[in-house]
Write a protein that holds these residues in place. Structure first.
Motif, PDB file in Angstrom:
ATOM      1  N   ILE A   1      -4.827   5.551  -3.151  1.00  0.00           N
ATOM      2  CA  ILE A   1      -4.557   4.115  -2.279  1.00  0.00           C
ATOM      3  C   ILE A   1      -3.958   4.162  -1.132  1.00  0.00           C
ATOM      4  O   ILE A   1      -3.996   3.711  -0.705  1.00  0.00           O
ATOM      5  CB  ILE A   1      -4.523   3.242  -3.578  1.00  0.00           C
ATOM      6  CG1 ILE A   1      -5.564   3.213  -4.701  1.00  0.00           C
ATOM      7  CG2 ILE A   1      -4.434   1.920  -3.223  1.00  0.00           C
ATOM      8  CD1 ILE A   1      -5.360   1.997  -6.240  1.00  0.00           C
TER       9      ILE A   1
ATOM     10  N   TYR B   1      -8.849  -5.136   5.858  1.00  0.00           N
ATOM     11  CA  TYR B   1      -9.712  -4.536   5.070  1.00  0.00           C
ATOM     12  C   TYR B   1      -9.244  -4.859   3.705  1.00  0.00           C
ATOM     13  O   TYR B   1     -10.067  -5.467   3.639  1.00  0.00           O
ATOM     14  CB  TYR B   1      -8.659  -2.873   5.485  1.00  0.00           C
ATOM     15  CG  TYR B   1      -9.250  -2.414   3.966  1.00  0.00           C
ATOM     16  CD1 TYR B   1     -11.041  -1.615   3.646  1.00  0.00           C
ATOM     17  CD2 TYR B   1      -8.101  -1.578   3.149  1.00  0.00           C
ATOM     18  CE1 TYR B   1     -10.799  -0.929   2.525  1.00  0.00           C
ATOM     19  CE2 TYR B   1      -8.194  -1.507   2.181  1.00  0.00           C
ATOM     20  CZ  TYR B   1      -9.420  -0.745   1.683  1.00  0.00           C
ATOM     21  OH  TYR B   1      -9.652   0.178   0.907  1.00  0.00           O
TER      22      TYR B   1
ATOM     23  N   ILE C   1     -12.378  -6.504   1.053  1.00  0.00           N
ATOM     24  CA  ILE C   1     -12.030  -5.950  -0.004  1.00  0.00           C
ATOM     25  C   ILE C   1     -11.747  -7.105  -1.766  1.00  0.00           C
ATOM     26  O   ILE C   1     -12.548  -6.901  -2.097  1.00  0.00           O
ATOM     27  CB  ILE C   1     -11.455  -4.878  -0.499  1.00  0.00           C
ATOM     28  CG1 ILE C   1     -11.716  -3.552  -1.949  1.00  0.00           C
ATOM     29  CG2 ILE C   1      -9.651  -4.992  -1.061  1.00  0.00           C
ATOM     30  CD1 ILE C   1     -10.924  -2.291  -1.863  1.00  0.00           C
TER      31      ILE C   1
ATOM     32  N   PHE D   1     -13.717  -7.852  -4.954  1.00  0.00           N
ATOM     33  CA  PHE D   1     -13.869  -8.352  -6.397  1.00  0.00           C
ATOM     34  C   PHE D   1     -14.795 -10.111  -6.422  1.00  0.00           C
ATOM     35  O   PHE D   1     -13.613 -10.267  -6.934  1.00  0.00           O
ATOM     36  CB  PHE D   1     -11.634  -9.265  -6.159  1.00  0.00           C
ATOM     37  CG  PHE D   1     -11.506  -7.120  -6.144  1.00  0.00           C
ATOM     38  CD1 PHE D   1     -11.306  -6.801  -8.170  1.00  0.00           C
ATOM     39  CD2 PHE D   1     -10.361  -7.076  -5.191  1.00  0.00           C
ATOM     40  CE1 PHE D   1     -10.387  -5.959  -7.915  1.00  0.00           C
ATOM     41  CE2 PHE D   1     -10.340  -5.608  -5.817  1.00  0.00           C
ATOM     42  CZ  PHE D   1      -9.970  -5.500  -6.758  1.00  0.00           C
TER      43      PHE D   1
ATOM     44  N   TRP E   1      -5.142 -10.831 -14.934  1.00  0.00           N
ATOM     45  CA  TRP E   1      -4.106 -10.122 -14.795  1.00  0.00           C
ATOM     46  C   TRP E   1      -3.117  -9.441 -15.619  1.00  0.00           C
ATOM     47  O   TRP E   1      -3.009  -8.499 -15.581  1.00  0.00           O
ATOM     48  CB  TRP E   1      -2.789 -11.588 -13.583  1.00  0.00           C
ATOM     49  CG  TRP E   1      -3.505 -10.974 -12.005  1.00  0.00           C
ATOM     50  CD1 TRP E   1      -3.806 -12.763 -11.680  1.00  0.00           C
ATOM     51  CD2 TRP E   1      -3.563 -10.376 -11.326  1.00  0.00           C
ATOM     52  NE1 TRP E   1      -4.396 -12.165 -10.229  1.00  0.00           N
ATOM     53  CE2 TRP E   1      -4.535 -11.238 -10.251  1.00  0.00           C
ATOM     54  CE3 TRP E   1      -3.075  -8.583 -11.320  1.00  0.00           C
ATOM     55  CZ2 TRP E   1      -4.512 -10.479  -9.286  1.00  0.00           C
ATOM     56  CZ3 TRP E   1      -4.086  -8.524  -9.952  1.00  0.00           C
ATOM     57  CH2 TRP E   1      -4.467  -8.839  -9.033  1.00  0.00           C
TER      58      TRP E   1
ATOM     59  N   CYS F   1       6.347  -2.533 -10.682  1.00  0.00           N
ATOM     60  CA  CYS F   1       5.453  -2.352 -10.431  1.00  0.00           C
ATOM     61  C   CYS F   1       4.603  -1.224 -10.637  1.00  0.00           C
ATOM     62  O   CYS F   1       5.512   0.536 -10.210  1.00  0.00           O
ATOM     63  CB  CYS F   1       4.820  -2.300  -8.549  1.00  0.00           C
ATOM     64  SG  CYS F   1       3.473  -2.218  -7.635  1.00  0.00           S
TER      65      CYS F   1
ATOM     66  N   ALA G   1       2.307   1.307  -9.335  1.00  0.00           N
ATOM     67  CA  ALA G   1       2.298   2.012  -8.146  1.00  0.00           C
ATOM     68  C   ALA G   1       3.461   1.906  -7.428  1.00  0.00           C
ATOM     69  O   ALA G   1       2.752   3.430  -7.533  1.00  0.00           O
ATOM     70  CB  ALA G   1       1.207   0.825  -7.445  1.00  0.00           C
TER      71      ALA G   1
ATOM     72  N   HIS H   1      -0.465  -5.783   0.270  1.00  0.00           N
ATOM     73  CA  HIS H   1      -1.656  -5.585   0.376  1.00  0.00           C
ATOM     74  C   HIS H   1      -2.102  -6.430  -1.842  1.00  0.00           C
ATOM     75  O   HIS H   1      -3.163  -7.547  -0.898  1.00  0.00           O
ATOM     76  CB  HIS H   1      -2.434  -4.182  -0.335  1.00  0.00           C
ATOM     77  CG  HIS H   1      -2.532  -3.995  -1.707  1.00  0.00           C
ATOM     78  ND1 HIS H   1      -1.139  -2.995  -2.071  1.00  0.00           N
ATOM     79  CD2 HIS H   1      -3.214  -3.528  -3.189  1.00  0.00           C
ATOM     80  CE1 HIS H   1      -1.300  -2.398  -3.141  1.00  0.00           C
ATOM     81  NE2 HIS H   1      -2.506  -3.758  -3.972  1.00  0.00           N
ATOM     82  N   CYS H   2      -0.552  -7.005  -2.085  1.00  0.00           N
ATOM     83  CA  CYS H   2      -1.182  -8.249  -2.736  1.00  0.00           C
ATOM     84  C   CYS H   2      -1.077  -9.532  -2.648  1.00  0.00           C
ATOM     85  O   CYS H   2      -2.403 -10.209  -2.662  1.00  0.00           O
ATOM     86  CB  CYS H   2      -0.194  -7.926  -4.203  1.00  0.00           C
ATOM     87  SG  CYS H   2      -0.023  -6.586  -5.304  1.00  0.00           S
TER      88      CYS H   2
ATOM     89  N   ILE I   1      -5.040  -9.164  -0.850  1.00  0.00           N
ATOM     90  CA  ILE I   1      -6.410  -9.409  -1.678  1.00  0.00           C
ATOM     91  C   ILE I   1      -6.677 -10.279  -2.541  1.00  0.00           C
ATOM     92  O   ILE I   1      -7.575 -11.186  -2.908  1.00  0.00           O
ATOM     93  CB  ILE I   1      -6.211  -7.736  -2.580  1.00  0.00           C
ATOM     94  CG1 ILE I   1      -6.560  -7.311  -1.352  1.00  0.00           C
ATOM     95  CG2 ILE I   1      -7.520  -8.281  -3.730  1.00  0.00           C
ATOM     96  CD1 ILE I   1      -6.376  -5.469  -1.852  1.00  0.00           C
TER      97      ILE I   1
END
Lengths: 170, 188
Positions: free
Chosen positions: A25, A44, A48, A53, A72, A100, A102, A120-121, A124
């Motif tokens: 990722i 991007y 996505i 989603f 979540w 987190c 990740a 990105h959180c 997205i």
């Protein structure tokens, strides 16, 4: 957190993901950023959120903020190595990311993390939330953050991207 | 947040996004640069330094981590994988996800260039139903892959009745390192 991932749109045969996929990722973000710049990477992320989603957004339209929180909870129950609390109340659906998963795995693997990884959180999440009548606001980052999913109109102005912390060097 | 639980879903979605933005060359570059050169650089290091032993260590870890249904056969000259139930393609099939024409190409897309860099080449077939086999040998070893059952015995995926049912499309690579260097046959 519940271990039942029933709120997830795509189900695997194993209960949790393989953490090394966080490497891919992060590498994907770095590749797209090199080719298209930060604005392209943000595009991007929005794509996505709108596309892949879309089934989540449909569930949020039907189930409201309770469905947001349920998603979540199931999401973080399926990710390895995180410490996350999800609540739903008057303030909206609130995700308190204490660790987190990740960022923790990328750091443990000594990977150089894209400096704007935490954005990105937002991009997205907002793409998923907006068509369902919600918006998201994020504070923090770099391994710990607070994400609030609210009804659209419950907060003024746009997300302050400066409130999303950039990744600090290892 | 993008998660690792459904990684294969958004990974496959990303192939289609990249193809829209930059065509086939951009997808190939992604597999080589982002996956081979960045994400899986630990695999390249293990295999470059350890050869077949490095392959056994890398795929031993990663296939167990992904809960793959597979069998590996290791000799001093060849590393073979028989994939009976690919966890990655299986995820896509179970969830009805197909944005990109041939998801299975991504493996050769990053593994092929990685092996080329350290002097290895691949014989490989996949049936687009979560089953495949790989034989990896030194580039200077001209040994051809044997018949079904020859190297991995009863574990050879080609012996399964689900390997080549009528109508299946099988992609084959012969001493290859490039995701486009393949032939295709339809089972009649």
């Amino acid at each position: 957190m519940t271990n039942a991932p029933s709120a997830l749109p795509y189900l695997d045969s194993k209960p949790r993901g393989a953490a090394d996929f966080y490497f891919a990722i992060n590498a994907t973000f770095r590749f797209i950023r090199r080719r298209f710049g930060l604005a392209g990477l943000q595009g991007y992320w929005a794509d996505i959120g709108h596309g892949y989603f879309a089934p989540v957004t449909e569930r949020w339209k039907r189930g409201g903020l309770a469905a947001v929180a349920e998603y979540w909870r199931a999401f973080f129950a399926s990710e390895p190595g995180g410490d996350v609390q999800v609540d739903c109340g008057d303030e909206g659906a609130v995700i308190d990311v204490r660790t987190c998963p990740a960022i923790a795995h990328l750091r443990a693997g000594s990977r150089e993390i894209d400096p704007d990884f935490c954005q990105h959180c937002y991009f997205i999440g907002e793409a998923m939330a907006a068509p369902a009548g919600f918006t998201v606001r994020i504070e923090g980052g770099d391994g710990k953050c607070r994400q609030r999913y609210l009804k659209r109109g419950a907060t003024k102005g746009d997300q302050d991207l400066g409130a999303i912390r950039r990744i600090s060097p290892c | 947040m993008l998660g690792c639980y459904d990684f294969c879903g958004h990974y496959e979605w990303t192939f289609a996004w990249l193809h829209r933005e930059g065509g086939h060359d951009l997808v190939r570059a992604y597999w080589d640069e982002a996956i081979h050169g960045d994400s899986q650089r630990h695999a390249a290091e293990l295999i470059s330094e350890g050869g077949i032993e490095g392959m056994a260590r890398y795929w031993g870890h990663t296939l167990a981590d992904e809960a793959a249904g597979h069998h590996t056969t290791v000799t001093d000259r060849v590393f073979r994988v028989d994939m009976h139930q690919c966890p990655s393609k299986g995820f896509l099939l179970r969830n009805g996800l197909e944005q990109y024409p041939d998801y299975c190409d991504h493996c050769m897309g990053w593994i092929g260039p990685m092996l080329r860099a350290s002097g290895w080449t691949v014989d490989h077939e996949h049936n687009h139903h979560g089953q495949c086999w790989w034989e990896i040998r030194r580039m200077d070893d001209r040994t051809a892959p044997g018949p079904a059952g020859g190297l991995s015995g009863e574990h050879d995926v080609r012996l399964l009745p689900t390997w080549n049912p009528k109508g299946a499309t099988i992609d084959a690579y012969e001493r290859a390192n490039d995701p486009d260097d393949k032939s295709r046959r339809q089972v009649t």
